[in-house]
Write a protein that holds these residues in place. Structure first.
Motif, short mmCIF file in Angstrom:
data_model
loop_
_atom_site.label_atom_id
_atom_site.label_comp_id
_atom_site.label_asym_id
_atom_site.label_seq_id
_atom_site.Cartn_x
_atom_site.Cartn_y
_atom_site.Cartn_z
N GLY A 12 0.85 -1.19 0.00
CA GLY A 12 0.00 0.00 0.00
C GLY A 12 0.88 1.23 0.00
O GLY A 12 2.11 1.13 -0.02
N CYS A 13 0.25 2.40 0.04
CA CYS A 13 1.03 3.65 -0.07
C CYS A 13 1.02 4.45 1.23
O CYS A 13 1.48 5.58 1.25
N PHE A 14 0.46 3.88 2.29
CA PHE A 14 0.28 4.54 3.58
C PHE A 14 -0.82 5.59 3.56
O PHE A 14 -1.08 6.26 4.56
N GLY A 15 -1.50 5.73 2.42
CA GLY A 15 -2.60 6.70 2.35
C GLY A 15 -3.73 6.34 3.31
O GLY A 15 -4.39 7.22 3.87
N CYS A 16 -3.97 5.04 3.49
CA CYS A 16 -5.04 4.63 4.40
C CYS A 16 -4.66 4.97 5.84
O CYS A 16 -5.51 5.35 6.65
N HIS A 17 -3.37 4.82 6.18
CA HIS A 17 -2.92 5.24 7.52
C HIS A 17 -3.05 6.76 7.67
O HIS A 17 -3.45 7.26 8.72
N VAL A 56 -5.47 -3.93 8.18
CA VAL A 56 -4.44 -4.21 7.18
C VAL A 56 -4.65 -3.33 5.95
O VAL A 56 -5.70 -3.39 5.31
N GLU A 57 -3.65 -2.52 5.65
CA GLU A 57 -3.64 -1.72 4.42
C GLU A 57 -2.78 -2.45 3.39
O GLU A 57 -1.70 -2.93 3.72
N GLY A 58 -3.26 -2.52 2.14
CA GLY A 58 -2.45 -3.12 1.07
C GLY A 58 -2.65 -4.62 0.95
O GLY A 58 -3.00 -5.30 1.92
N GLY A 83 -9.13 -0.31 2.66
CA GLY A 83 -8.77 0.32 1.39
C GLY A 83 -8.75 -0.65 0.23
O GLY A 83 -8.68 -1.88 0.39
N GLN A 84 -8.80 -0.08 -0.98
CA GLN A 84 -8.91 -0.89 -2.19
C GLN A 84 -7.73 -1.84 -2.37
O GLN A 84 -7.90 -2.94 -2.93
N CYS A 85 -6.53 -1.44 -1.96
CA CYS A 85 -5.37 -2.31 -2.17
C CYS A 85 -5.52 -3.60 -1.37
O CYS A 85 -5.17 -4.68 -1.85
N ALA A 86 -6.04 -3.50 -0.15
CA ALA A 86 -6.25 -4.71 0.67
C ALA A 86 -7.41 -5.52 0.13
O ALA A 86 -7.37 -6.75 0.08
N GLY A 154 -12.59 1.86 -0.51
CA GLY A 154 -12.26 3.28 -0.61
C GLY A 154 -10.77 3.45 -0.83
O GLY A 154 -9.97 2.60 -0.43
N CYS A 155 -10.38 4.52 -1.50
CA CYS A 155 -8.96 4.77 -1.76
C CYS A 155 -8.64 6.24 -1.52
O CYS A 155 -8.62 7.02 -2.42
N PRO A 156 -8.36 6.56 -0.25
CA PRO A 156 -8.53 5.72 0.93
C PRO A 156 -9.94 5.87 1.48
O PRO A 156 -10.64 6.80 1.11
N PRO A 157 -10.36 4.98 2.40
CA PRO A 157 -11.59 5.26 3.14
C PRO A 157 -11.40 6.58 3.90
O PRO A 157 -10.30 6.87 4.37
FE1 SF4 Z 1 -2.98 3.98 -0.85
FE2 SF4 Z 1 -5.46 3.91 -1.86
FE3 SF4 Z 1 -4.09 1.65 -1.53
FE4 SF4 Z 1 -4.99 3.00 0.63
S1 SF4 Z 1 -6.25 2.02 -0.95
S2 SF4 Z 1 -2.96 2.08 0.36
S3 SF4 Z 1 -4.77 5.13 -0.10
S4 SF4 Z 1 -3.56 3.36 -2.93
#
Ligand code: SF4
Length: 185
Positions: A12-17, A56-58, A83-86, A154-157
């Protein structure tokens, strides 16, 4: 007694955090309700005790992600994909579309490091240091690796979604989430 929660970012990109920080002043309420165990928020790298909820993100793109996710499943009563990545793989899962040859992983690495129009790599090196985690044949969603209990899309929620989800989970009644915060269109 405070509930114990853990969080992690895999592919993930840490955006969810970052979105968790968007709960703003409610973070003061959060620390009254929970104690953070393993998490980038406190930089604890290992579990210190069993947790009530793991976020869990990602998804999983390398062996370290798989190991970490299994460790979360083992140490958390409830596991939530954030988030969408997870949930669906997100942006990293676009890698799975590179599958034209018999060796899609090599094709992916060659596309990233050798053949893309903006790559400058006169040595033609593809990173292979033994310290790097082994890359998987494709990107896997969390639920392809372990049983997940809930997913938050959500990206991110948004911070509001995360806050209401955490409160609902802590109260043991996640089905109470209002429809407008889990509707994404
Ligand atoms: Fe980043 Fe979006 Fe993936 Fe969250 S869902 S880790 S914000 S890319």
């Amino acid at each position: 007694m405070k509930k114990r929660i853990a969080t992690v970012s895999l592919a993930g990109c840490f955006g969810c955090h970052m979105s968790l920080l968007d709960i703003d002043e409610r973070i003061l309420e959060l620390v009254k309700l929970v104690e953070f165990d393993r998490s980038p928020i406190n930089d604890f790298k290992k579990f210190r005790a069993r947790c009530d909820i793991g976020f869990v993100e990602g998804g999983c793109c390398n062996e370290e992600n798989v190991h970490t996710l299994r460790d979360f499943r083992k140490n958390c009563d409830v596991l939530v994909g954030v988030g969408q990545c997870a949930v669906m793989g997100g942006l990293p899962v676009m890698r799975n579309a590179i599958m034209h040859s018999d060796d899609p992983l090599r094709e992916c690495l060659e596309t990233a490091y050798l053949n893309s129009p903006y790559v400058y790599n006169p040595a033609n090196d593809i990173p292979n240091d033994p310290a790097l985690p082994l890359i998987l044949d494709k990107v896997y969603t969390c639920s392809e690796v372990v049983k997940m209990d809930y997913h938050i899309p959500g990206c991110p929620p948004s911070g509001d979604v995360l806050w209401q989800t955490i409160v609902a989970l802590l109260s043991g009644n996640p089905s109470d989430l209002p429809g407008e915060i889990i509707k994404f269109d």
